[in-house]
Motif scaffolding. Sequence first.
Motif, mmCIF file in Angstrom:
data_model
loop_
_atom_site.group_PDB
_atom_site.id
_atom_site.type_symbol
_atom_site.label_atom_id
_atom_site.label_comp_id
_atom_site.label_asym_id
_atom_site.label_seq_id
_atom_site.Cartn_x
_atom_site.Cartn_y
_atom_site.Cartn_z
ATOM 1 N N TYR A 35 -4.440 -3.575 -3.918
ATOM 2 C CA TYR A 35 -4.548 -2.119 -3.954
ATOM 3 C C TYR A 35 -3.981 -1.590 -5.267
ATOM 4 O O TYR A 35 -3.074 -2.186 -5.852
ATOM 5 C CB TYR A 35 -3.778 -1.500 -2.785
ATOM 6 N N LYS A 40 -5.377 2.469 -3.031
ATOM 7 C CA LYS A 40 -6.808 2.288 -2.845
ATOM 8 C C LYS A 40 -7.151 0.809 -3.030
ATOM 9 O O LYS A 40 -6.707 0.174 -3.998
ATOM 10 C CB LYS A 40 -7.600 3.122 -3.858
ATOM 11 N N TYR A 64 -12.937 3.603 -8.352
ATOM 12 C CA TYR A 64 -12.762 4.969 -7.868
ATOM 13 C C TYR A 64 -12.727 5.928 -9.050
ATOM 14 O O TYR A 64 -12.427 5.526 -10.183
ATOM 15 C CB TYR A 64 -11.466 5.096 -7.064
ATOM 16 N N GLY A 68 -9.975 9.833 -6.512
ATOM 17 C CA GLY A 68 -9.836 8.824 -5.461
ATOM 18 C C GLY A 68 -11.100 8.564 -4.682
ATOM 19 O O GLY A 68 -11.076 7.851 -3.672
ATOM 20 N N ALA A 70 -14.587 6.780 -3.889
ATOM 21 C CA ALA A 70 -15.163 5.465 -4.167
ATOM 22 C C ALA A 70 -16.413 5.616 -5.036
ATOM 23 O O ALA A 70 -17.306 6.409 -4.724
ATOM 24 C CB ALA A 70 -15.513 4.765 -2.862
#
Length: 299
Positions: A35, A40, A64, A68, A70
Amino acid sequence: ASAASRSIVYREIGYRHDNAPAVIWIPQDSGLFIYNTLAKLTEADSVVSGLGPWTNTGKTLYTYDASGNALSRLYQYYNGTYSNVSRYGRTYNGSNSILGDTEQVWVAGNWRNLSLTSNTYDGNNNQTQNIYQVWDTIGNVWLNSTKGLRTYDGSNNLSDLVTQTWIGGSWTNGNQYIFTRDGNHHVLTETVQTYTGGTWVNWFLYTSGYDGNGNRIAFNVQSWNTGTSAWVNMYQEAYTYDASNNMLTQIESWWNTGSSSYVNHLSHIYTYNAANKELSNLYQTWDTIGSVFVNVNKY
């Protein structure tokens, strides 16, 4: 590096039960999850085992935008080296709503288009249309496939959805979903219609009831009898809740045309701890001879 700048790495290992030659737990698969500093997921690696060493099978990479959202997902297969398999791309409007999704596959060293979904929105950022297209590898163009048309009420609740299919160079109606709501915006009815002979014909009706806390306590399914032009009972669910609005019971019943009544079919009984976390789910089936619920499984 400071805690705020470090990525997070998490490994999950799954095991399978093996009875030969002895009752043992054997490592079967594992996932390595990485992450970014915003928590994320950026990479997910999969490996398999057994009684031998861990072996890579593939990985998925994620990107991303600054908000944030995707942007892409890339899947690669491992066979000595990582090779591309498929990828998905996504775009957004200024309100961070999805404008489009693109799916591609890796063929002979190049990315080949598979599908494209395009969305449009009204001034309140409600999605009013989505079109799904597939790639024509011969003509190298996008071909229409399906479309969804949505309308909303004054509170921006979905009130109508029409699905269409591209046939013979034009859009052809498929199904229509019409919603009604109470003053708290809960869906009371959902009427499903199908387009037949140039007109909309009823198909299914879903009806819900709620308690004073907004918990759904009843759900009914009816089908349309074209011969009598009336709704016919099919199925229902009933729910109860505790003082914390946790679901305690869920009972499913089917309509018996012979007795013109609902007959119990399945039951779920839930328990919770003091923190309202689910502790157990008791699954039961109806014994038609004894007219009682019989325990089957407990989770």
